[in-house]
Design a protein around this motif. Structure first.
Motif: not given
Ligand SMILES: C[S@@+](CC[C@H](N)C(=O)[O-])C[C@H]1O[C@@H](n2cnc3c(N)ncnc32)[C@H](O)[C@@H]1O
Length: 281
Positions: A166-171, A198-203, A223-238
């Motif tokens: 799963d993933a979460y996001g939004g403004s 800058i780093t996408g890190e989120v606490l 203590d996370w990085r907020l990955w976007s859906l497009s980054e997740l799709q790219d990482c899964l492909a990689d």
């Protein structure tokens, strides 16, 4: 004497009704009540499998499955289902075992294996389905780390297996703010203390607050990085996954989520969303 309703007498009455206070509450129990809905997740897994593979899955590995709530729900679902719950925190696993496994009939209990291991290196029999829910992979902040985890997941799947996350996001998720949700007898607070664009890190923290004015502050901290859906799709492909689909939640007339997720290539630029992904090895 005139009767007055002060804030504290209102709180006392509310506490008496719900019986919940910080002292009498358990943070894992509150967590499950606030953010977990394994019945709908099992329902979702079944529907997705029927759609993508034309059958239901049998073996499930639940990564980051400390409280093993999903695994327990999975093995109760069908007598042929088996589950492996992987987490590296023995304290959470002890809680989850007492809560979900100890009262199970032996024939059901036998179909769950609990492994106290790191999801990045765990070795166990290959399964139909690996689920990584509650955004827990977000603790892998570097792309190489996330891709290495996804690669290990792929190696843990049978040939026609599926990986679900799963993933979460939004403004709103980029804002340092907190959001309250009133539940039965307590308030769940999701608090984003820091976000670094800058780093996408989120606490993030979860707090629980009670009608008597007591609270469990920072019951959980992420203590996370907020990955976007497009980054997740790219990482899964990689990581070698052949195809990935995103499931977006439909909306109610008032604009909230309706709990029904559909595969689509078009999301909405809304303030807050939760989505699922499935990846084929
Ligand atoms: C957000 S919680 C997940 C909640 C979960 N779905 C449950 O069953 O309670 C994150 C969990 O991931 C576990 N965890 C963190 N890093 C891990 C790793 N590398 N391998 C396995 N488990 C890990 C933590 O111990 C924690 O229980």
């Amino acid at each position: 004497m005139p009767r007055t309703t002060t804030a504290s007498s209102r709180r006392t009455r509310a506490t008496r009704r719900s019986g919940r206070t910080a002292a009498t509450s358990d943070r894992h129990d509150l967590y499950e009540r606030s953010v977990q809905s394994p019945d709908s997740e099992v329902e979702f897994i079944d529907r997705l499998w029927r759609r993508v593979r034309g059958r239901t899955a049998t073996s499930l590995r639940e990564d980051f499955g400390g409280t093993m709530y999903l695994s327990a729900t999975w093995v109760r679902r069908r007598a042929t289902n088996t589950a492996i719950a992987v987490d590296l925190d023995p304290e959470v696993q002890a809680w989850g075992t007492a809560r979900h496994l100890d009262s199970m009939p032996p024939a059901v209990r036998r179909r769950i294996k609990v492994l106290c291991e790191d999801v990045r290196t765990v070795e166990c029999p290959k399964v139909d389905c690996i689920a990584a829910f509650n955004f827990s992979y977000s603790l892998f902040k570097r792309r190489e780390e996330l891709v290495a985890y996804f690669r290990h997941v792929r190696q843990g799947l049978k040939r026609n297996g599926l990986f679900l996350l799963d993933a979460y996001g939004g403004s709103d998720s980029y804002l340092e703010q907190s959001e309250d949700r009133r539940l039965r007898g307590f308030t769940y607070v999701w608090d984003t203390e820091r976000y670094n664009p800058i780093t996408g890190e989120v606490l993030n923290h979860i707090h629980f607050r009670f009608p008597d004015g007591t609270s469990i502050e920072r019951a959980f901290t992420y203590d996370w990085r907020l990955w976007s859906l497009s980054e997740l799709q790219d990482c899964l492909a990689d990581a070698g996954f052949r195809s990935v689909e995103v499931y977006w939640e439909g909306s109610t007339a008032s604009g909230g989520g309706n709990g029904r997720f559909r595969a689509t290539r078009q999301g909405e630029a809304c303030r807050g969303w939760i989505a699922y992904l499935h990846a084929c090895p």
